[in-house]
Design a protein around this motif. Structure first.
Motif: not given
Length: 149
Positions: A36-43
């Protein structure tokens, strides 16, 4: 605070090492969250993070994780594990029905059998209100319950 509701319901978490051993090979929920997160780096926020079984591998990928749990022994064990892996996680010892975190996020999740510890409609509602307070508009709350036991 609903601690009185949980205090007789937390014995299964008294041995964090045994808890880790019991769930060491279960990673379906971790893979689902990673996809679900994939490559995102958000908190992100993990509720009832326990020993960091999910939070630590996500933080190792560079994702800022805020882990919350009510059980001091589980949080302490998670802090030790994260330190050994060299990953930074903002762990917080608090009741998920009364969240006081310094962030809002697009993604909050709770895995395992944690939701079953919220025994009354009142505590479940308080949990969801607490999530709403920390979830940005359009964000997602995942409640993943599938566990091997």
């Amino acid at each position: 605070m609903f601690y009185h509701e949980f205090e007789h319901n937390l014995q299964k978490y008294n041995d964090p090492t045994e808890y880790d051993n019991l769930y060491a090979n279960y990673q379906d929920d971790l893979h689902y969250i990673q996809d679900y997160i994939g490559t995102k780096k958000e908190p992100i926020i993990e509720l009832a993070c326990g020993t960091g079984r999910i939070a630590i591998p996500l933080a190792a990928r560079g994702i800022p994780v805020f882990g919350v749990d009510l059980h001091e022994g589980m949080i302490q064990h998670a802090i030790e594990k994260a330190s050994k892996r060299g990953v930074q996680i903002q762990f917080s010892l608090q009741d998920c029905t009364q969240l006081q975190l310094p962030i809002t996020t697009n993604f909050i999740y709770m895995t395992g059998n944690s939701f079953q510890d919220f025994l009354t409609n009142e505590s479940q509602n308080a949990l969801l209100q607490s999530v709403k307070k920390h979830l940005q508009p359009g964000g997602h709350f995942f409640l993943i319950r599938e566990m091997p036991f």
